[in-house]
Design an enzyme around this catalytic site. Structure first.
Site, mmCIF file in Angstrom:
data_model
loop_
_atom_site.group_PDB
_atom_site.id
_atom_site.type_symbol
_atom_site.label_atom_id
_atom_site.label_comp_id
_atom_site.label_asym_id
_atom_site.label_seq_id
_atom_site.Cartn_x
_atom_site.Cartn_y
_atom_site.Cartn_z
ATOM 1 C CD GLU A 1 17.944 21.598 -24.972
ATOM 2 O OE1 GLU A 1 17.237 20.897 -25.682
ATOM 3 O OE2 GLU A 1 18.132 22.805 -25.176
ATOM 4 C CD GLU B 1 15.259 25.106 -23.887
ATOM 5 O OE1 GLU B 1 15.843 24.019 -23.806
ATOM 6 O OE2 GLU B 1 15.136 25.729 -24.967
ATOM 7 C CD GLU C 1 18.719 26.569 -25.752
ATOM 8 O OE1 GLU C 1 19.476 25.694 -26.184
ATOM 9 O OE2 GLU C 1 17.533 26.669 -26.088
ATOM 10 C CD GLU D 1 14.847 25.665 -28.724
ATOM 11 O OE1 GLU D 1 13.760 25.416 -29.248
ATOM 12 O OE2 GLU D 1 15.415 24.877 -27.955
ATOM 13 C CG ASN E 1 36.429 29.928 -28.226
ATOM 14 O OD1 ASN E 1 36.302 31.148 -28.244
ATOM 15 N ND2 ASN E 1 37.254 29.270 -28.998
ATOM 16 C CG HIS F 1 7.534 18.741 -29.853
ATOM 17 N ND1 HIS F 1 8.475 18.228 -30.716
ATOM 18 C CD2 HIS F 1 8.132 19.790 -29.231
ATOM 19 C CE1 HIS F 1 9.605 18.934 -30.592
ATOM 20 N NE2 HIS F 1 9.418 19.880 -29.707
ATOM 21 C CG HIS F 2 3.292 22.756 -32.716
ATOM 22 N ND1 HIS F 2 2.318 23.734 -32.596
ATOM 23 C CD2 HIS F 2 2.641 21.587 -32.874
ATOM 24 C CE1 HIS F 2 1.117 23.157 -32.688
ATOM 25 N NE2 HIS F 2 1.292 21.858 -32.850
ATOM 26 C CD GLU F 3 12.362 22.477 -33.214
ATOM 27 O OE1 GLU F 3 12.617 22.224 -32.032
ATOM 28 O OE2 GLU F 3 12.566 23.607 -33.741
HETATM 29 C C1 NOJ Z 1 15.435 21.755 -28.423
HETATM 30 C C2 NOJ Z 1 14.531 21.652 -27.266
HETATM 31 O O1 NOJ Z 1 15.013 22.398 -26.178
HETATM 32 C C3 NOJ Z 1 14.363 20.198 -26.922
HETATM 33 O O2 NOJ Z 1 13.604 20.042 -25.755
HETATM 34 C C4 NOJ Z 1 13.713 19.501 -28.103
HETATM 35 O O3 NOJ Z 1 13.621 18.140 -27.826
HETATM 36 C C5 NOJ Z 1 14.536 19.692 -29.361
HETATM 37 N N1 NOJ Z 1 14.836 21.070 -29.542
HETATM 38 C C6 NOJ Z 1 13.823 19.176 -30.583
HETATM 39 O O4 NOJ Z 1 12.672 19.927 -30.829
HETATM 40 CA CA CA Z 2 16.681 24.286 -26.203
#
Ligand code: NOJ
Ligand code: CA
Length: 710
Positions: free
Chosen positions: A507, A501, A177, A483, A199, A401-403
């Site tokens: 974002e 992504e 990113e 990610e 930086n 959604h699975h963070e």
């Molecule tokens: C980063 C992701 O790119 C974003 O879309 C998401 O909302 C947040 N993480 C939280 O999971």
């Molecule tokens: Ca991201």
């Protein structure tokens, strides 16, 4: 020995043997089907190497090949044992994509080698297409070898010209990113990046290297991009820079320094060199997909391209809601139902809901924590049963959604329960996430019970991402990882990996102030770099471009340091320019309802019959035309960087004998990202294939057109 009684026969025999020997241990050549590209394989005592030319001009000078492993070396002192050739010209059909049909037309050369110092055999397979070269190392099953460790891969890419290049740093904290740096190949370094772009704070781990796709443009205009295809059971290839025009393959290591743990039969990913006469042609390359295995999923009816909205921008963008518990928690049943109503009314396929599950209330971001995430237990505010039934009635699906917070073992231990929860609740698409800043921060508990920290893009993660794709497919779920590991064409084999992504997306325009957000030229670089590898979940479609963000969910006063460097017309054009089979309409429903430009988002398809990139200069502008897979409609998107420009677009891509109504969405005169970004002019004209259309793009702006037959 009897044979010495026949000296003449003996001499003849020796001559024949040495002829065969010298005949094979020489240069070998290969031409692309259209003969524009020519490839040479070279062997001598010192090394094995290759070079690549286009129309007689050298693109890649002699560059070394080889693999160093714990039990063998294939680098020098090699014998060519056999050389075989083949060719292919076959068309195959995509489940979804930028184009329905793809032709795999290539000539192949396979060089079988052994080393004078050991008995192990290896094959180096080269495929030359009209749009570039792919090659890989193969070690077949053989008696002397079973498991082995790769310590280094010595593939080089020795560019014949110190050309201008576009790159993002590897071994840096924010994974992929980053904004792109544009420098000569010889100038690549983290210091240069820190001076020119951002930086790079934090410890300097790993070598000076860049991620792929890595794109260069020569003085003669020819564009070359280095990437890889079919990254399977291996670690991600980065390109090491050393202050010259030569780049070297650098494999992201395990925490113990090993590059790859593997066994026979072994195949490395394909190393790819995409070539185009100009930037537009480069983007049309199908080389990566052609070097992947065909679709493994027998039934794909459940894979659904389409558009979605979501409870997302109100957290990341407008800052009015939270993922975790509290008075501003976004994923509340009533709110989700409102989004369902809006989405269903406008024919969206899905509603993404982030913060629906438990685990958000610990400090999960961004230090690699996230063990509390539970992927089959809803937050008490989110009534799974009620929402599933409501969505079913309204003919729309929740997008899960699975963070994971980068807690791989926590996630892997729940894969079955997570995907069966999804399957039971009609969820067909899941966005995953691996926020875990500082790239070598993926916790792995080894079989010895100790904690190891792995890189985000090493073999451990490559295998993890594949495991998730396969598990999701078992439960008929498609994926959109954030990610992620970069795509290397795996979508051909597993079309349930829809998008990802893997770049600096919208974002950053949400949570970063104008000083640090995406610059107007970022989206004019992405199609020629990151998007060469696969679709991207950029999440376009923000209409409220200024004064959209609160200081905090509690302090709802506008933070005026946030201003997105885009215009509504450009946001629309991004649906065409940045391909994704699942595209988000990222803004809040209230910013869309009743807005005339919303019609374009409702109309634009996400699956295409054909794509033609009409023009483009990297970092400056691009125009892309695509034909809908389900109708005779064409769409055209053009975007520009910070500069205003006029593009004369030849409409010859349109179908013959059809007169079209062109509905145009453009920036107003004197508009642009700084002035009047939220104004959009909508007009219709009548056009045909032989017309030239002039698109006026304002600074940081764009132009989107729907062509529908009259
Ligand atoms: C980063 C992701 O790119 C974003 O879309 C998401 O909302 C947040 N993480 C939280 O999971
Ligand atoms: Ca991201």
């Amino acid at each position: 020995m009897k044979v010495f009684q026949y000296p003449l026969l003996c001499v003849l025999l020796l001559l024949t043997i040495s002829c065969v020997y010298t005949d094979l241990n020489r240069d070998h050549y290969l031409l692309s089907p259209d003969e524009s590209l020519s490839f040479t394989f070279h062997v001598d005592q010192q090394n094995i190497s290759y070079s690549l030319k286009k129309d007689g001009n050298t693109l890649i000078d002699q560059s070394q090949l080889g693999i160093l492993a714990d039990q063998f070396e294939f680098a020098d002192n090699l014998q060519i044992k056999n050389v075989s050739r083949s060719r292919k010209n076959k068309t195959w059909t995509q489940v979804w994509g930028e184009q329905k049909q793809i032709t795999d037309h290539h000539n192949e050369l396979a060089i079988h080698v052994t080393s004078n110092s050991h008995n192990i055999q290896m094959i180096i397979r080269f495929r030359l297409f009209n749009d570039g070269l792919g090659f890989r190392y193969e070690i077949p099953e053989q008696k002397e070898l079973n498991e082995f460790k790769i310590l280094d891969e010595i593939t080089e890419f020795n560019f014949s010209e110190d050309a201008t290049s576009w790159w993002i740093p590897a071994y840096s904290y924010r994974r992929f990113e980053f904004l792109y740096a544009n420098t000569l190949i010889s100038q690549i370094s983290r210091d240069t990046y820190s001076k020119l772009v951002e930086n790079l704070n934090g410890p300097r781990l790993g070598p000076e290297a860049v991620h792929t796709p890595f794109t260069v443009q020569r003085n003669d205009g020819i564009c070359i991009a280095i990437h890889e295809a079919n990254l399977t059971n291996y670690s991600s290839m980065t390109l090491k820079a050393n202050g010259t025009r030569k780049m070297e393959c650098d494999l992201i290591p395990w925490s113990d320094g090993t590059k790859v743990y593997t066994k026979v039969p072994f195949q490395s990913p394909w190393r790819t060199i995409m070539v185009g006469n100009n930037p537009a042609e480069l983007t049309m390359s199908t080389l990566t997909l052609n070097l992947n295995e065909p679709n493994q999923l027998t039934n794909t009816d459940w894979i659904e391209p389409g558009k979605y909205i979501g409870i997302w921008w109100e957290m990341i963008g407008t800052n009015q809601s939270t993922w975790g518990s509290g008075p501003h928690h976004g994923a509340k049943t009533e709110k989700v139902k409102e989004y369902i109503d809006f989405g269903s009314k406008h024919g969206f396929k899905g509603v993404l809901v982030e913060g629906w599950n438990t685990g958000w209330d610990v400090n999960w971001c961004c230090s690699g924590d996230g063990e509390a995430f539970d992927f089959s237990h809803n937050h008490p505010d989110f009534d799974t049963k009620e929402i599933t039934e409501y969505a079913r009635k309204k003919n729309i699906r929740i997008i899960g959604h699975h963070e994971t917070g980068g807690q791989i073992q926590n996630y892997e231990s729940q894969l079955d329960s997570a995907f069966s929860y999804a399957n039971r609740n009609d969820i067909r698409v899941i966005k995953t996430g691996y926020v875990n800043d500082v790239s070598q921060n993926i916790k792995r508990i080894g079989s010895d019970g100790k904690i190891y920290k792995e890189w985000h893009h090493g073999q451990y993660m490559v295998e993890h991402f594949r495991k998730v794709i396969e598990k999701a497919a078992q439960y008929q779920v498609s994926l959109v990882p954030h990610e992620p590991i970069k795509d290397t064409g795996i979508r051909r084999t597993y079309p349930n990996i829809l998008s990802r992504e893997g770049a600096k997306g919208q974002e950053f325009n949400g949570f970063m102030s104008t000083k640090d957000n995406n610059k107007p030229n970022h989206t004019t670089i992405l199609p020629f770099t990151r998007l060469l590898s696969s679709p991207m979940d950029y999440t376009p479609g923000i209409f409220n471009i200024k004064e959209y963000r609160y200081h905090s969910p509690d302090n709802r006063t506008v933070n005026e340091y946030h201003h997105i460097p885009s215009t509504i017309a450009k946001e629309l054009a991004l649906y065409i320019v940045l391909y994704a089979p699942v595209q988000m309409a990222a803004d809040l429903p209230t910013n869309y309802e009743g807005h005339p430009a919303f019609q374009f988002i409702l109309d634009v398809p996400t699956d295409w019959e054909k794509t033609v990139v009409l023009n483009g200069e990297i970092g400056k502008y691009i125009s892309t035309a695509r034909k809908d897979i389900n109708s005779d409609d064409w769409y055209l998107g053009s975007i520009t960087n910070e500069n205003e420009r006029e593009l004369n677009i030849n409409l010859s891509f349109l179908d013959a004998d059809i007169t079209y109504k062109a509905t145009i969405y453009k920036d107003p005169n004197n508009g642009g990202w700084k002035s009047k970004p939220e104004e959009v002019v909508i007009e219709t004209i009548v056009v045909k294939k032989d017309d030239i259309y002039t698109a006026s793009l304002m600074p940081g702006g764009g132009h989107a057109i729907r062509f529908s037959p009259l």
